[in-house]
Design an enzyme around this catalytic site. Structure first.
Site, PDB file in Angstrom:
ATOM      1  N   GLU A   6       0.813  -1.219   0.000  1.00  0.00           N
ATOM      2  CA  GLU A   6       0.000   0.000   0.000  1.00  0.00           C
ATOM      3  C   GLU A   6       0.846   1.269   0.000  1.00  0.00           C
ATOM      4  OE1 GLU A   6      -0.478  -2.606   1.976  1.00  0.00           O
ATOM      5  OE2 GLU A   6      -2.561  -3.283   1.734  1.00  0.00           O
TER       6      GLU A   6
ATOM      7  N   PHE B  38     -11.364  -7.969  13.984  1.00  0.00           N
ATOM      8  CA  PHE B  38     -10.259  -8.382  13.114  1.00  0.00           C
ATOM      9  C   PHE B  38      -9.982  -7.288  12.076  1.00  0.00           C
ATOM     10  CE2 PHE B  38      -8.772 -10.576   9.196  1.00  0.00           C
ATOM     11  CZ  PHE B  38      -7.505 -10.893   9.669  1.00  0.00           C
ATOM     12  N   GLN B  39      -8.744  -6.897  11.985  1.00  0.00           N
ATOM     13  CA  GLN B  39      -8.274  -5.851  11.067  1.00  0.00           C
ATOM     14  C   GLN B  39      -8.988  -4.518  11.266  1.00  0.00           C
ATOM     15  OE1 GLN B  39      -8.026  -7.569   7.025  1.00  0.00           O
ATOM     16  NE2 GLN B  39      -5.918  -8.103   7.557  1.00  0.00           N
TER      17      GLN B  39
ATOM     18  N   MET C 266      24.010   9.615   2.626  1.00  0.00           N
ATOM     19  CA  MET C 266      23.828  10.915   3.289  1.00  0.00           C
ATOM     20  C   MET C 266      24.127  10.799   4.777  1.00  0.00           C
ATOM     21  SD  MET C 266      23.325  13.991   2.692  1.00  0.00           S
ATOM     22  CE  MET C 266      22.292  14.685   1.418  1.00  0.00           C
TER      23      MET C 266
ATOM     24  N   LYS D 262     -17.579  -1.776   5.745  1.00  0.00           N
ATOM     25  CA  LYS D 262     -18.028  -2.820   4.815  1.00  0.00           C
ATOM     26  C   LYS D 262     -19.556  -2.806   4.645  1.00  0.00           C
ATOM     27  CE  LYS D 262     -16.999  -7.605   3.719  1.00  0.00           C
ATOM     28  NZ  LYS D 262     -16.262  -8.802   4.131  1.00  0.00           N
TER      29      LYS D 262
HETATM   30  C1  TPP Z   1      12.112   6.193   5.671  1.00  0.00           C
HETATM   31  C2  TPP Z   1      13.374   6.890   6.022  1.00  0.00           C
HETATM   32  N1  TPP Z   1      14.222   6.357   6.938  1.00  0.00           N
HETATM   33  C3  TPP Z   1      15.378   6.988   7.231  1.00  0.00           C
HETATM   34  C4  TPP Z   1      15.717   8.173   6.638  1.00  0.00           C
HETATM   35  C5  TPP Z   1      17.017   8.892   7.011  1.00  0.00           C
HETATM   36  N2  TPP Z   1      17.903   8.992   5.839  1.00  0.00           N
HETATM   37  C6  TPP Z   1      18.003  10.104   5.088  1.00  0.00           C
HETATM   38  S1  TPP Z   1      19.031   9.934   3.794  1.00  0.00           S
HETATM   39  C7  TPP Z   1      19.423   8.366   4.251  1.00  0.00           C
HETATM   40  C8  TPP Z   1      20.390   7.557   3.421  1.00  0.00           C
HETATM   41  C9  TPP Z   1      19.851   7.195   2.098  1.00  0.00           C
HETATM   42  O1  TPP Z   1      20.682   6.238   1.512  1.00  0.00           O
HETATM   43  P1  TPP Z   1      20.558   5.867  -0.026  1.00  0.00           P
HETATM   44  O2  TPP Z   1      19.146   5.685  -0.398  1.00  0.00           O
HETATM   45  O3  TPP Z   1      21.475   4.744  -0.329  1.00  0.00           O
HETATM   46  O4  TPP Z   1      21.025   7.193  -0.752  1.00  0.00           O
HETATM   47  P2  TPP Z   1      22.430   7.945  -0.788  1.00  0.00           P
HETATM   48  O5  TPP Z   1      22.411   8.960   0.320  1.00  0.00           O
HETATM   49  O6  TPP Z   1      23.510   6.923  -0.583  1.00  0.00           O
HETATM   50  O7  TPP Z   1      22.474   8.575  -2.125  1.00  0.00           O
HETATM   51  C10 TPP Z   1      18.729   7.994   5.406  1.00  0.00           C
HETATM   52  C11 TPP Z   1      18.872   6.688   6.091  1.00  0.00           C
HETATM   53  C12 TPP Z   1      14.780   8.700   5.706  1.00  0.00           C
HETATM   54  N3  TPP Z   1      14.987   9.864   5.089  1.00  0.00           N
HETATM   55  N4  TPP Z   1      13.645   8.037   5.399  1.00  0.00           N
END
Ligand code: TPP
Length: 568
Positions: free
Chosen positions: A55, A117-118, A474, A167
């Site tokens: 979803e 349920f659900q 990042m 429902k």
């Molecule tokens: C759902 C979620 N969890 C954690 C984060 C924190 N976060 C921001 S950037 C990042 C790293 C992203 O890694 P990747 O997708 O490999 O991209 P890159 O920075 O290596 O280009 C994280 C963990 C987020 N933005 N969203």
């Protein structure tokens, strides 16, 4: 007001209302509590249903569809876990002002409140993350709630709405059908009259010697690109855009200074420090752009927005115009004078020359900035680009120049990893003749990777550009710069073979690692309209610059050339 004489079920009525509003496509996933509605949807000849794999995928697809077409995005889930899987997407759409209608199944009205349920109280859960939500208690109430919901989703500042549909109400018969003038087309609903004094507003701009236009995502929602261009050219004022505003003003226009904020260009951020007047057009002084009250310290500040709650919320301003951006700029324009701004424009040109976007392209490894620039050149800047969240998102924002609105899809406010792939799928359904590219990272890609099956199942031509650094890049960048290189839980010591994985879904794929492979890789990736994945191996230590460190402001911007100083 119209009313049917023949009694039909709530489920049937929901399908008819969607059809009447012009909904052509919905993204969803069935389950017990929504089955009567799905049974009615089965008979619809006008609505195409895309069966997703999760979803969260459905709602991000609806977001990508909405952002790239300007229409309402619709997603459907069953009760309980189906509904709660929509929560991230609803929050994302709320923060980025994306018009979404979510329809959720609910347990029958007599079971509500019994921990059936659900059963999940999705109405209660989503109060703070929707613009409007309703639990439909009787089929007689459906058309009223439906009309209200889409009017609110599309009207004013757009956003997500949710209709929770028990429902038994889906099965209950009704003759009441009170909805009028249903449309999912943008700008269909009446817009409030612009409030404020456009002449006084324009006078402040006329008096400025160093004006700067600061354009946000509201410009995309208001379809105000032509008006912004006219204003910038008439006033001879440089334009910077937020992450959400990219494409609202042509990135290749001589007056463009690109994106501002945490990873914006140095010249945009320096222009903010030097301008004597700043005009916020549909942005919200977000903390990634304007951290403190001294934002644009030498400037008179003006703000145009459709949402009055944004005025003086974070940053105080001197002039306010409340209304739809397109209408407001049309009212300002006749009072705007040209004025000689040569020395300001010359100053901007020298900022651009002395503080360009920069990276080290020596050595054999592929640099994401270089690769993105090649993709930009090869596609002539005409692709729709979606991203996930992280370094790749910022490189894409910096190195793919957007000249047109509705072509840049990214999770700006919430920063939702997992957004990129489904958003690209939704955009492709909405724009089958355009090239759609998802730029992702090896972390984000794995958050909604299951939607590769949706690409395969629908035979969609979505392109996936995967930058693999085997890190949460990042996070690693922050740990390297601000946590003394303690890389706590940011490295993947295992990643799947992404090429084989894509191929398992019938998607042609290729991995490249060396500079000498770039041309071959770009050709493979973009050779036809079919789907493709290119995995580009990049150095883990590559960083995004410029950067304003967290908690700091424009004055503290670090450019690529400052890196040596920073690490001492
Ligand atoms: C759902 C979620 N969890 C954690 C984060 C924190 N976060 C921001 S950037 C990042 C790293 C992203 O890694 P990747 O997708 O490999 O991209 P890159 O920075 O290596 O280009 C994280 C963990 C987020 N933005 N969203």
């Amino acid at each position: 007001m119209s009313s049917t004489t023949e009694a039909i079920t709530g489920g049937r009525l929901m399908v008819e209302l969607l059809e009447e509003a012009g909904v052509e496509i919905v993204f969803g996933y069935p389950g017990g509590a929504i089955l009567p509605f799905y049974d009615e949807l089965y008979h619809s000849k006008k609505i195409k249903h895309i069966l997703v794999r999760h979803e969260q995928g459905a709602i991000h697809m609806a977001e990508g569809y909405a952002r790239s077409t300007g229409k309402l995005g619709v997603c459907i889930a069953t009760s309980g876990p189906g509904a709660t899987n929509l929560i991230t997407g609803l929050t994302d759409a709320k923060l980025d002002s994306i018009p979404i209608l979510a329809i959720t199944g609910q347990v029958s009205t007599d079971a509500i409140g019994t921990d059936a349920f659900q059963e999940a109280d999705i109405f209660g859960i989503t109060i703070p993350i929707t613009k409007y939500n309703a639990l439909i208690k009787k089929a007689d109430d459906l058309s009223r709630h439906f009309e209200e919901a889409i009017k609110i989703a599309m009207g004013g500042r757009p956003g997500p709405v949710l209709l929770d549909f028990p429902k038994d109400v889906q099965l209950e018969k009704t003759t009441v059908r009170k909805a009028t003038s249903l449309k999912i087309a943008p700008h269909h609903y009446e817009r409030p009259k612009v409030k404020g004094d456009p002449q006084e507003f324009a006078e402040a701009l006329n008096q400025a010697k160093r004006p700067l236009l600061y354009v946000g995502g509201g410009a995309i929602n208001s379809f105000a690109s032509a008006e912004i261009k006219a204003l910038a050219e008439k006033a001879n004022a440089p334009v910077t855009t937020t992450l959400m505003g990219l494409g609202a003003f042509p990135g290749t226009h001589p007056l463009s200074v690109g994106m501002l904020g945490m990873h914006g260009t140095a010249y945009a951020n320096k222009a903010v420090l030097e301008c004597d007047y700043i005009l916020n057009l549909g942005a919200r002084f977000d903390d990634r752009v304007a951290k403190y009250q001294d934002f644009a310290p030498n400037a008179v500040r003006a703000h145009v927005d459709i949402d009055a709650a944004e005025f003086n919320k974070r940053i105080n301003v001197d002039y306010i115009l409340h209304g739809d951006l397109k209408d407001a700029i049309r009212e300002i324009l006749p009072f705007v004078k040209g004025g000689d701004r040569t020395s300001w424009i010359d100053n901007i040109q020298s900022l651009k020359k002395n503080h360009p976007l920069d990276f080290d392209n020596s050595g054999d490894s592929i640099k994401p900035q270089d690769f993105l620039h090649r993709v930009y050149t090869k596609t002539k800047g005409e692709a729709i680009v979606s991203t996930d969240v992280g370094q790749h998102q910022m490189w894409a924002a910096q190195y793919y120049l957007f000249d047109k609105p509705n072509t840049w899809l990214t999770s700006g406010g919430l920063g939702t990893m997992g957004y990129g792939l489904p958003a690209a799928i939704g955009a492709k359904f909405g724009n089958p003749d355009k090239m759609v590219i998802c730029v992702t990272g090896d972390g984000s890609f794995q958050m909604c990777i299951q939607e590769l099956a949706t690409i395969a199942q629908s035979n969609l031509g979505v392109k996936i550009l995967l930058f693999n650094n085997n890190f949460l890049g990042m996070v690693r960048q922050w740990q390297e710069l601000f946590y003394e290189e303690r890389f706590s839980e940011s490295q993947w010591t295992y990643n799947p073979n992404f090429v084989k994985l894509a191929e398992a879904y019938g998607i042609p794929a290729m991995r490249i690692e060396h500079k000498s492979e770039i041309d071959k890789g770009v050709d493979f990736f973009l050779k036809d309209n079919g789907s493709a994945l290119i995995e580009v191996m990049i150095p883990a230590e590559e960083k995004v610059f410029p950067m304003i460190p967290a908690g700091k402001s424009q004055q503290d911007l670090i450019e690529f050339k400052d890196l040596g100083k920073l690490k001492k």
